[in-house]
Design an enzyme around this catalytic site. Sequence first.
Site, mmCIF file in Angstrom:
data_model
loop_
_atom_site.group_PDB
_atom_site.id
_atom_site.type_symbol
_atom_site.label_atom_id
_atom_site.label_comp_id
_atom_site.label_asym_id
_atom_site.label_seq_id
_atom_site.Cartn_x
_atom_site.Cartn_y
_atom_site.Cartn_z
ATOM 1 N N ASP A 127 45.861 19.753 -1.475
ATOM 2 C CA ASP A 127 44.952 19.051 -2.379
ATOM 3 C C ASP A 127 44.084 20.129 -3.017
ATOM 4 O OD1 ASP A 127 42.951 17.647 -3.628
ATOM 5 O OD2 ASP A 127 42.096 16.806 -1.795
ATOM 6 N N LYS B 229 38.957 23.991 -11.809
ATOM 7 C CA LYS B 229 39.889 22.904 -12.135
ATOM 8 C C LYS B 229 39.474 22.155 -13.401
ATOM 9 C CE LYS B 229 41.926 18.947 -9.714
ATOM 10 N NZ LYS B 229 41.709 18.130 -8.506
ATOM 11 N N GLU C 27 46.762 12.478 -7.185
ATOM 12 C CA GLU C 27 45.866 12.380 -6.031
ATOM 13 C C GLU C 27 45.741 10.960 -5.481
ATOM 14 O OE1 GLU C 27 42.500 14.372 -7.682
ATOM 15 O OE2 GLU C 27 43.481 16.319 -7.532
ATOM 16 N N ASP D 86 39.205 6.956 -6.775
ATOM 17 C CA ASP D 86 39.101 8.368 -6.393
ATOM 18 C C ASP D 86 38.057 9.055 -7.264
ATOM 19 O OD1 ASP D 86 39.393 11.047 -5.897
ATOM 20 O OD2 ASP D 86 41.542 11.128 -6.260
#
Lengths: 562, 606
Positions: free
Chosen positions: B8, B70, B171, B193
């Site tokens: 992850d 990211k 994810e 999420d």
Amino acid sequence: MPRTGSRNDVPRRIGGERIRELPLTPAEGRVLAQIDGLTSVADLELVTGLTADELDLALTRLVELRLIQTGATAAIPVRLPAVRHAVAPPPRRTSPQPPAPESRQTAGPIQPLPADESPAGAADARDADEALSPEERRRIETFLMRAESVDFYRLLGVSRGAERAEIRSAYFGLAKEFHPDAYYGRDIGEARHRLERIFRQITRAYEVLSRAKSRREYDEYIKGQAILQGRDEEEQAWQAEEQRRQTPYGAKATEAARDAAHAKQEAAATRDAATSAASSPVSPVLDELPSWPPPATTPSTTTAATPQPPSPTGAPASEPPSATTPSASTAATPRTVPPPGTPAGVPPSPAGTPAVGARRSAADGWQRLRMARQLASVLRRSGAPEPAKDEKRGTDYLTDAEAAAKNEEWGRVFGLLEAAEKLGLSEAELTRASELRERATRELARISFNQARFSEGTGDLGAALQHAENACRYGPDNAECWDATARLWLRIGRELHKARDAAAKAILLAPQSIAFRMTLIRVYLAAGLPKNARREAEAALALKPDDKQVKALLAEAREQHE
Amino acid sequence: MERVIGIDLGTTNSCVSVVEEGVPVVIPNRGGYKTTPSIVAVTEAGKRLIGHIAKRQAITNSENTVIAAKRLIGRKWNSPQVATSIAMYQYHIVEGPHADVRIQLREKIYSVPEVSAMILQEMKIIAEDYLGEEVTKAVITCPAYFNDNQRQATKDSGLIAGLDVIRVINEPTAAALAYGFGKKIDRLVAVYDLGGGTFDISLLEIGSEGVFKVVSTAGDTFLGGEDFDARIIDWLLAEFQAQHGVDLRQDRMAMQRLKDAAEKAKCELSATRQTEINLPFIISTGRNEALHLQCQITRDKLEELTGDLVQQTIDICANTLDEAGLDVEDIEDVVLVGGMTRMPKVQERVADLFKREPCKGVHPDEVVALGAGIQGSMLVAEKSDVMLLDVTPHTLGIMVVGGFFEPLIPKDTTVPTSQTKTFTTVRDNQTAVKILVLQGESDKAEENELLGEFVLTGLRRAPKGEVEIDVSFEINADGIVAVSARDLENGQEQSITVTASSGLTKEEVKEMAENSHEYLVERRRGEETEKTSQEAETLIGEIERYMPQVEEIVRGSEHGPEAITKAKEVVEHARGAMRSGVPDAEMKEILDSLRRTLRMFKAVLT
């Protein structure tokens, strides 16, 4: 023991022999009788019940007697594959061939590859086959055929009344088997594409059936398809009868009787094969259902062969088509959409897949059976063309039609009424008939309109257009049908004059609707006729002065004009 | 069977897992933590730091510490998100040669995938240390709403880190996989999420057959915990300015301290209703007078500051349900993923929307990595019990006349899939068409992401509208998009496999992978040296501890003094070697002599 060839060879008769005069053993006679140019050596073994060696011996002798030819034959057109399946393999021997009819169709040597398989793909498939176990290969082949021929319920293997959870479970089971990830890391070559095709179709089936709305629409679609098919049959039956009225009775009657018997046999055989494959008894009408959505026929494929530029013929001469000035940076404009099921780049084969072919011939069989039955019944009742009896026959048809209406078989009603009226009816009956006809056309218009909407939703514009045009034919005073037709022509982007005519008709029927007017404006814009578009937009604004969408269209028209 | 790890790669924290004996486990790092901060720094001495250590030194080295890389991955230099990041972070974000984004650390300029690769490499090392074997295959997760360019950049990161990325999965999907794994349930679940940098909502059908089917997915790739922190920072800045009339924005170190404090306060407010932010000596004024930042922040204040951010996520959820044609009543469970879902307000709003309490059974920080690990092991398994049916999160299509976007494959289509449409020429005697492959939801082509382009030439000269071209899109199970265009008349065909651009060329990626491998080798060697010198250090310590006793005992013997002198020489030599650095082989000899000396000492003592 000299082998006559491989087990996949298909022996053919040379013909011209007189079987009774030949010095044949019973076994050889049996083999010869089964040779039809379609059955392979392997299948002959099943059909005749002989051992491989016995069969070989018989075949060798038949070859020596110059009664048959062997060797893998080049594609012989499969006229009636249904007949082949009617011959059930005897149970006494374990079959070396996969038992399911679907897979036999591909396994058989004379069948063409599935219509959309490229030759290169076929070569790859052979390599890939080695990476797959026979069981895996069989499953993939079986489902590939299924995926492209049966309806969604049967593809997933659920009943028509299945609960949502049941459908989900069925789909998940199949998805686990046919998602390409199930073969992750294995080099299975072209079979991966087949998996993708199967997966795509089962997913589509699930997505349609798992939502109440789309499922209802799909059910309606199947029902509508059956009704419309019924109508076709009845209409053809009537045409056949018309023909009969102009030919001598005797010959036609015999022919009809023979046809009836033959068709009945064929149809029954096909149905057996189909039902045993699907393992769920379904009414024959539904058995005739072709793949869904139906292969794009007339509008997209035929016109594709003879492309026509969007011709604003019939438009005022002041607006030449060259008025369109597309932006230089761009290249293409959307046009037609083949059915989503059709894989990339391969034109739909007119013959369809073998399974569809089989189904078609089954449908043919049924059609002929129904025609023949009608003819036979008409002939039974008449004997000779006497006007007095014609009247009675008309009444009969009318009664039948009314009964059919009760069952909501609108297609039948339509056909029966046509027959009744042509045969002659009394004044009162004529009123009844015309009322009934009105109802039938209204219903058919509604069904066709629904079919059109559904097909449009699936992206099958060709089929949608066909249905929409039918809807206009049945219900010429329904503005919505005309508007739908116009929008579909517009979306397809061809023959815009038809779009314009349909849109104009819709406006004529419902002059207050802004939406219909907007369709016409869009048609004019697409055809590069900004002046007309402007005129229409102004007319629309006169009805509803502050409609934003119309204003936007008007601005576009002005821009195009400049 | 080769092991596949699941990573992850988060905005703020990363996590790695592996399936052992059918059970997915999270692998702790050397510090014993199950997650590792996604932070990379380069020290003044040029040493690369990753994870907790990089986080700890961020305050004093904020310009050379990359956080939330990211948020930049796969983005174009001129995108608004990059502009926001430049304003938000202290490190230097510069323009790359392909209008991509690069990061300057000390003298060197790195691409974003390179920075992410450093984190991935760290995760790889964590897994290798734990498993005791080399790991090359990995499943990496990315936000569901990432576009193909961002996914490709993520893949490139893996490649640079020396990993064979066998699949990039979403994810929330990974979270659902971990949630439903081995449970034999039939359920429609929503996965909410909210992570450090991105927000995703996914609706999934889970079947007891072990099938996980994504029904719908949506999100915002620039909405997460970082934005919550930013709100607190802004508030603190305003408060401070009102109190002291000083703008802290000018002081990088102060900003970094604020960032840390804001994040800490945010986390604390999930458990308490009020907390204190205390940053003494935050800045000194011109008159040599130190100013301190000290204030109280309540949970209510935080909720007031970030209410609109939470609302945005709720709106996206409602919209997704709507688009999927589902009612909240259809949703049978809600799974919360990502650290931000610890915020009580978030939980409350989610519970309000779905009319049910979210499931508490999964660990919001670890569940995504676990899911990635499960998917990895299932892909390579001979016979798998689990099957993931994912969707394409964005609409795919091409540009048509007028600069419009013509969709071919709508969003939320289950992959693999394919679609064909027929197009026609728009100009008379047009002999070529340019196919621009785009991804996005806007009607206007330019507002969507460009994935690739190619030209089909050799069309017949004909009036416009006469030549027809079939354009086919195909997405395979790996999510790779292939597009082909075919002239229906002459059968000419052109096709491309869309390799979304991560902002790097293939050669660049290859070179970076080599560099990173070299770094790894060097680092491994460095670790080896570290280990030997540590051992030497210990041995010397022990020898010196025993020295007086031994000296006492052997003083009277014949070779005693000689032996002691020799021992002292050995220790001295070792010290010198450690200071100046010697080749591995020599160091080994030194270690051996140290060990011998110690053995001798011990023998004497007993």
